[in-house]
Design a protein around this motif. Structure first.
Motif, PDB file in Angstrom:
ATOM      1  N   GLN A 186       0.806  -1.205   0.000  1.00 35.93           N
ATOM      2  CA  GLN A 186       0.000   0.000   0.000  1.00 35.93           C
ATOM      3  C   GLN A 186       0.849   1.270   0.000  1.00 35.93           C
ATOM      4  O   GLN A 186       0.458   2.284  -0.579  1.00 35.93           O
ATOM      5  CB  GLN A 186      -0.938   0.004   1.215  1.00 35.93           C
ATOM      6  CG  GLN A 186      -2.002  -1.086   1.164  1.00 35.93           C
ATOM      7  CD  GLN A 186      -1.533  -2.418   1.734  1.00 35.93           C
ATOM      8  OE1 GLN A 186      -0.328  -2.673   1.845  1.00 35.93           O
ATOM      9  NE2 GLN A 186      -2.473  -3.275   2.094  1.00 35.93           N
ATOM     10  N   ASN A 187       2.025   1.230   0.637  1.00 34.04           N
ATOM     11  CA  ASN A 187       2.841   2.446   0.674  1.00 34.04           C
ATOM     12  C   ASN A 187       3.401   2.770  -0.709  1.00 34.04           C
ATOM     13  O   ASN A 187       3.505   3.930  -1.095  1.00 34.04           O
ATOM     14  CB  ASN A 187       3.931   2.332   1.755  1.00 34.04           C
ATOM     15  CG  ASN A 187       5.280   1.883   1.243  1.00 34.04           C
ATOM     16  OD1 ASN A 187       6.137   2.677   0.875  1.00 34.04           O
ATOM     17  ND2 ASN A 187       5.491   0.567   1.227  1.00 34.04           N
ATOM     18  N   ILE A 188       3.710   1.741  -1.485  1.00 40.27           N
ATOM     19  CA  ILE A 188       4.185   1.963  -2.859  1.00 40.27           C
ATOM     20  C   ILE A 188       3.037   2.418  -3.750  1.00 40.27           C
ATOM     21  O   ILE A 188       3.199   3.313  -4.597  1.00 40.27           O
ATOM     22  CB  ILE A 188       4.848   0.685  -3.404  1.00 40.27           C
ATOM     23  CG1 ILE A 188       6.110   0.363  -2.588  1.00 40.27           C
ATOM     24  CG2 ILE A 188       5.186   0.847  -4.882  1.00 40.27           C
ATOM     25  CD1 ILE A 188       7.151   1.471  -2.545  1.00 40.27           C
ATOM     26  N   ASN A 189       1.875   1.840  -3.555  1.00 37.70           N
ATOM     27  CA  ASN A 189       0.706   2.295  -4.318  1.00 37.70           C
ATOM     28  C   ASN A 189       0.411   3.764  -4.040  1.00 37.70           C
ATOM     29  O   ASN A 189      -0.025   4.503  -4.931  1.00 37.70           O
ATOM     30  CB  ASN A 189      -0.517   1.445  -3.972  1.00 37.70           C
ATOM     31  CG  ASN A 189      -0.435   0.039  -4.543  1.00 37.70           C
ATOM     32  OD1 ASN A 189       0.249  -0.189  -5.540  1.00 37.70           O
ATOM     33  ND2 ASN A 189      -1.115  -0.903  -3.911  1.00 37.70           N
ATOM     34  N   ALA A 190       0.667   4.191  -2.796  1.00 32.80           N
ATOM     35  CA  ALA A 190       0.391   5.583  -2.427  1.00 32.80           C
ATOM     36  C   ALA A 190       1.281   6.557  -3.194  1.00 32.80           C
ATOM     37  O   ALA A 190       0.812   7.618  -3.632  1.00 32.80           O
ATOM     38  CB  ALA A 190       0.574   5.778  -0.922  1.00 32.80           C
ATOM     39  N   ILE A 191       2.562   6.222  -3.389  1.00 32.31           N
ATOM     40  CA  ILE A 191       3.400   7.155  -4.148  1.00 32.31           C
ATOM     41  C   ILE A 191       3.064   7.097  -5.640  1.00 32.31           C
ATOM     42  O   ILE A 191       3.136   8.112  -6.330  1.00 32.31           O
ATOM     43  CB  ILE A 191       4.917   6.937  -3.895  1.00 32.31           C
ATOM     44  CG1 ILE A 191       5.399   5.587  -4.401  1.00 32.31           C
ATOM     45  CG2 ILE A 191       5.265   7.115  -2.428  1.00 32.31           C
ATOM     46  CD1 ILE A 191       6.922   5.442  -4.347  1.00 32.31           C
ATOM     47  N   LEU A 192       2.660   5.932  -6.128  1.00 35.32           N
ATOM     48  CA  LEU A 192       2.263   5.829  -7.530  1.00 35.32           C
ATOM     49  C   LEU A 192       0.958   6.578  -7.799  1.00 35.32           C
ATOM     50  O   LEU A 192       0.753   7.127  -8.897  1.00 35.32           O
ATOM     51  CB  LEU A 192       2.102   4.355  -7.926  1.00 35.32           C
ATOM     52  CG  LEU A 192       3.392   3.536  -8.014  1.00 35.32           C
ATOM     53  CD1 LEU A 192       3.075   2.063  -8.265  1.00 35.32           C
ATOM     54  CD2 LEU A 192       4.311   4.069  -9.112  1.00 35.32           C
ATOM     55  N   ASP A 193       0.081   6.641  -6.802  1.00 37.27           N
ATOM     56  CA  ASP A 193      -1.201   7.324  -6.946  1.00 37.27           C
ATOM     57  C   ASP A 193      -1.110   8.813  -6.607  1.00 37.27           C
ATOM     58  O   ASP A 193      -2.130   9.514  -6.650  1.00 37.27           O
ATOM     59  CB  ASP A 193      -2.256   6.671  -6.042  1.00 37.27           C
ATOM     60  CG  ASP A 193      -2.610   5.259  -6.474  1.00 37.27           C
ATOM     61  OD1 ASP A 193      -2.324   4.912  -7.636  1.00 37.27           O
ATOM     62  OD2 ASP A 193      -3.143   4.491  -5.639  1.00 37.27           O
ATOM     63  N   GLY A 194       0.091   9.275  -6.240  1.00 37.10           N
ATOM     64  CA  GLY A 194       0.254  10.688  -5.907  1.00 37.10           C
ATOM     65  C   GLY A 194      -0.248  11.063  -4.524  1.00 37.10           C
ATOM     66  O   GLY A 194      -0.416  12.248  -4.214  1.00 37.10           O
ATOM     67  N   LYS A 195      -0.473  10.064  -3.653  1.00 32.94           N
ATOM     68  CA  LYS A 195      -0.958  10.327  -2.298  1.00 32.94           C
ATOM     69  C   LYS A 195       0.183  10.414  -1.284  1.00 32.94           C
ATOM     70  O   LYS A 195      -0.054  10.741  -0.116  1.00 32.94           O
ATOM     71  CB  LYS A 195      -1.951   9.240  -1.889  1.00 32.94           C
ATOM     72  CG  LYS A 195      -3.207   9.218  -2.764  1.00 32.94           C
ATOM     73  CD  LYS A 195      -4.134   8.083  -2.373  1.00 32.94           C
ATOM     74  CE  LYS A 195      -5.374   8.068  -3.260  1.00 32.94           C
ATOM     75  NZ  LYS A 195      -6.289   6.943  -2.941  1.00 32.94           N
ATOM     76  N   ALA A 196       1.393  10.094  -1.709  1.00 30.45           N
ATOM     77  CA  ALA A 196       2.577  10.203  -0.857  1.00 30.45           C
ATOM     78  C   ALA A 196       3.760  10.607  -1.727  1.00 30.45           C
ATOM     79  O   ALA A 196       3.785  10.313  -2.933  1.00 30.45           O
ATOM     80  CB  ALA A 196       2.853   8.887  -0.140  1.00 30.45           C
ATOM     81  N   ASP A 197       4.717  11.257  -1.113  1.00 28.09           N
ATOM     82  CA  ASP A 197       5.917  11.699  -1.838  1.00 28.09           C
ATOM     83  C   ASP A 197       7.072  10.720  -1.682  1.00 28.09           C
ATOM     84  O   ASP A 197       7.936  10.632  -2.556  1.00 28.09           O
ATOM     85  CB  ASP A 197       6.362  13.081  -1.327  1.00 28.09           C
ATOM     86  CG  ASP A 197       5.270  14.125  -1.431  1.00 28.09           C
ATOM     87  OD1 ASP A 197       4.776  14.344  -2.549  1.00 28.09           O
ATOM     88  OD2 ASP A 197       4.894  14.699  -0.379  1.00 28.09           O
ATOM     89  N   ILE A 198       7.060  10.028  -0.564  1.00 30.58           N
ATOM     90  CA  ILE A 198       8.171   9.124  -0.229  1.00 30.58           C
ATOM     91  C   ILE A 198       7.593   7.816   0.296  1.00 30.58           C
ATOM     92  O   ILE A 198       6.666   7.821   1.116  1.00 30.58           O
ATOM     93  CB  ILE A 198       9.084   9.759   0.846  1.00 30.58           C
ATOM     94  CG1 ILE A 198       9.682  11.072   0.327  1.00 30.58           C
ATOM     95  CG2 ILE A 198      10.184   8.789   1.274  1.00 30.58           C
ATOM     96  CD1 ILE A 198      10.226  11.961   1.422  1.00 30.58           C
ATOM     97  N   GLY A 199       8.139   6.701  -0.170  1.00 23.51           N
ATOM     98  CA  GLY A 199       7.736   5.386   0.311  1.00 23.51           C
ATOM     99  C   GLY A 199       8.951   4.622   0.813  1.00 23.51           C
ATOM    100  O   GLY A 199      10.054   5.183   0.927  1.00 23.51           O
ATOM    101  N   THR A 200       8.763   3.346   1.101  1.00 26.93           N
ATOM    102  CA  THR A 200       9.880   2.541   1.584  1.00 26.93           C
ATOM    103  C   THR A 200       9.865   1.152   0.960  1.00 26.93           C
ATOM    104  O   THR A 200       8.804   0.623   0.608  1.00 26.93           O
ATOM    105  CB  THR A 200       9.852   2.424   3.126  1.00 26.93           C
ATOM    106  OG1 THR A 200      11.094   1.907   3.601  1.00 26.93           O
ATOM    107  CG2 THR A 200       8.731   1.500   3.593  1.00 26.93           C
ATOM    108  N   LEU A 201      11.052   0.596   0.791  1.00 31.95           N
ATOM    109  CA  LEU A 201      11.229  -0.756   0.274  1.00 31.95           C
ATOM    110  C   LEU A 201      12.273  -1.468   1.133  1.00 31.95           C
ATOM    111  O   LEU A 201      13.153  -0.819   1.727  1.00 31.95           O
ATOM    112  CB  LEU A 201      11.688  -0.729  -1.187  1.00 31.95           C
ATOM    113  CG  LEU A 201      10.646  -0.291  -2.215  1.00 31.95           C
ATOM    114  CD1 LEU A 201      11.317  -0.003  -3.557  1.00 31.95           C
ATOM    115  CD2 LEU A 201       9.568  -1.359  -2.387  1.00 31.95           C
ATOM    116  N   VAL A 202      12.181  -2.789   1.181  1.00 29.46           N
ATOM    117  CA  VAL A 202      13.094  -3.581   2.008  1.00 29.46           C
ATOM    118  C   VAL A 202      13.699  -4.710   1.185  1.00 29.46           C
ATOM    119  O   VAL A 202      12.984  -5.386   0.441  1.00 29.46           O
ATOM    120  CB  VAL A 202      12.359  -4.175   3.227  1.00 29.46           C
ATOM    121  CG1 VAL A 202      13.296  -5.065   4.049  1.00 29.46           C
ATOM    122  CG2 VAL A 202      11.783  -3.060   4.099  1.00 29.46           C
TER     123      VAL A 202
END
Length: 341
Positions: A186-202
């Motif tokens: 969901q955090n990656i979807n948020a940056i792709l949808d323009g709802k977040a500027d920064i996400g995280t990956l592990v």
């Protein structure tokens, strides 16, 4: 009188047959639960694979993978559940156990004394927690101010807890426009949808970083066709947090092209993930479980991506953390295979 003799003889034969049958029956393997991570996550799938193939390697122990919200949850749950200490293993990590001992909020409102009695069976992976963005103007942590940050769940140490700890320690959290713990995908979807500027990956790697695994959200980002960049975190900023708090984070430098769309090295933070038990977990079960893991780990890589990093040297990295933190049963298994002196 003759009838009595015959009856006695028959009873004797029956008793011998029953005894013979009972001696020929193999004892059932000891069943243990492994509280791991959300269903569908890499660690959960790896241990579910182990569950399915364990009987090919041993008849002494039978692990069962159990879905949970994440490692932070696991530590809190096991520490507060004495009834589980003798038959339960958890997915855990260096930093989350440290945070539980110290009482680092909001994850652990007060110190959990029982975590001082946790002992490790081995190391599952080396992790790198990386911030990612579609905005090329965001190049360092100082550019986070006023931005919208999305991460995984706070019950997941690698996806949400570590990131929040660092942001809190740097004094950035309160300066963000928003901070949302949404979940790995969901955090990656948020940056792709323009709802977040920064996400995280592990990422999860083996001991020498010769094998590094990318979780599903990497593929989501890559398949989007969008331009994205990983945000370098200055080594000094990570080290300052470590020096100030004592948290056992490590500075991770991923060589260029370790993961997709990474043309240059990326500096970030991470730690060792662990398989842990309470010290009252039976020594023989700890020995059999660790031996099973050592013998089958890399072979299970045929069926599970995460298991590809379960080579013997990676599991034995637990010795670098400190022999006093290893369960005695696990230590016996490592010594038998010559992995620890």
């Amino acid at each position: 009188m003759k009838k009595l003799v015959n009856n006695t003889f028959a009873l004797t034969i029956s008793a011998i047959c029953l005894l013979s049958t009972s001696l020929s029956v193999t004892a059932a393997p000891n069943k243990v639960d492994i509280l791991i991570s959300p269903s569908g996550s890499g660690p959960y799938l790896a241990w579910a694979t182990m569950q399915n193939y364990a009987s090919d390697y041993t008849d002494k122990i039978a692990p069962t993978a159990v879905e949970t919200p994440g490692f932070t949850y696991n530590v809190r749950y096991l520490a507060s559940s004495p009834q589980l200490w003798k038959n339960t293993i958890i997915g855990s990590g260096q930093v989350v156990e440290w945070a539980a001992k110290k009482g680092i909020s909001p994850f652990f409102p007060k110190p959990m004394e029982a975590v001082n009695d946790f002992r490790a069976l081995g190391v599952m992976s080396r992790t790198s927690n990386m911030f990612v963005t579609l905005d090329p103007s965001i190049k360092s942590k100082d550019d986070f101010i006023g931005k919208r940050v999305a991460v995984g769940l706070l019950s997941q140490n690698e996806w949400g807890m570590h990131q929040r700890m660092m942001l809190d320690g740097w004094g950035i959290t309160k300066k963000l426009k928003s901070f949302d713990a949404l979940g790995p995908a969901q955090n990656i979807n948020a940056i792709l949808d323009g709802k977040a500027d920064i996400g995280t990956l592990v990422t999860h790697s083996n001991r020498d970083f010769s094998v590094t695994l990318q979780a599903g959200p990497f593929k989501t980002l890559e398949s989007s066709g969008r331009d994205y960049t990983f945000i370098d975190i200055d080594k000094e900023d990570i080290q300052s947090y470590i020096d100030k708090t004592g948290a056992p984070f490590s500075i991770q430098v991923l060589p260029a092209n370790t993961v997709a769309n990474q043309p240059k090295p990326v500096t970030s933070f991470g730690n060792y993930t662990l398989l842990s038990v309470h010290k009252s977990f039976p020594e023989e079960d700890a020995y059999e479980m660790t031996k099973l893991w050592l013998q089958s780990g890399i072979e299970l890589g045929k069926y599970s991506a995460v298991a590809k990093i379960w080579d013997k040297q990676t599991l034995a990295t637990i010795a670098k953390i400190g022999l006093e933190n290893i369960h005695p049963g696990a230590l016996r298994a490592y010594k038998e295979l010559g992995l620890i002196d």
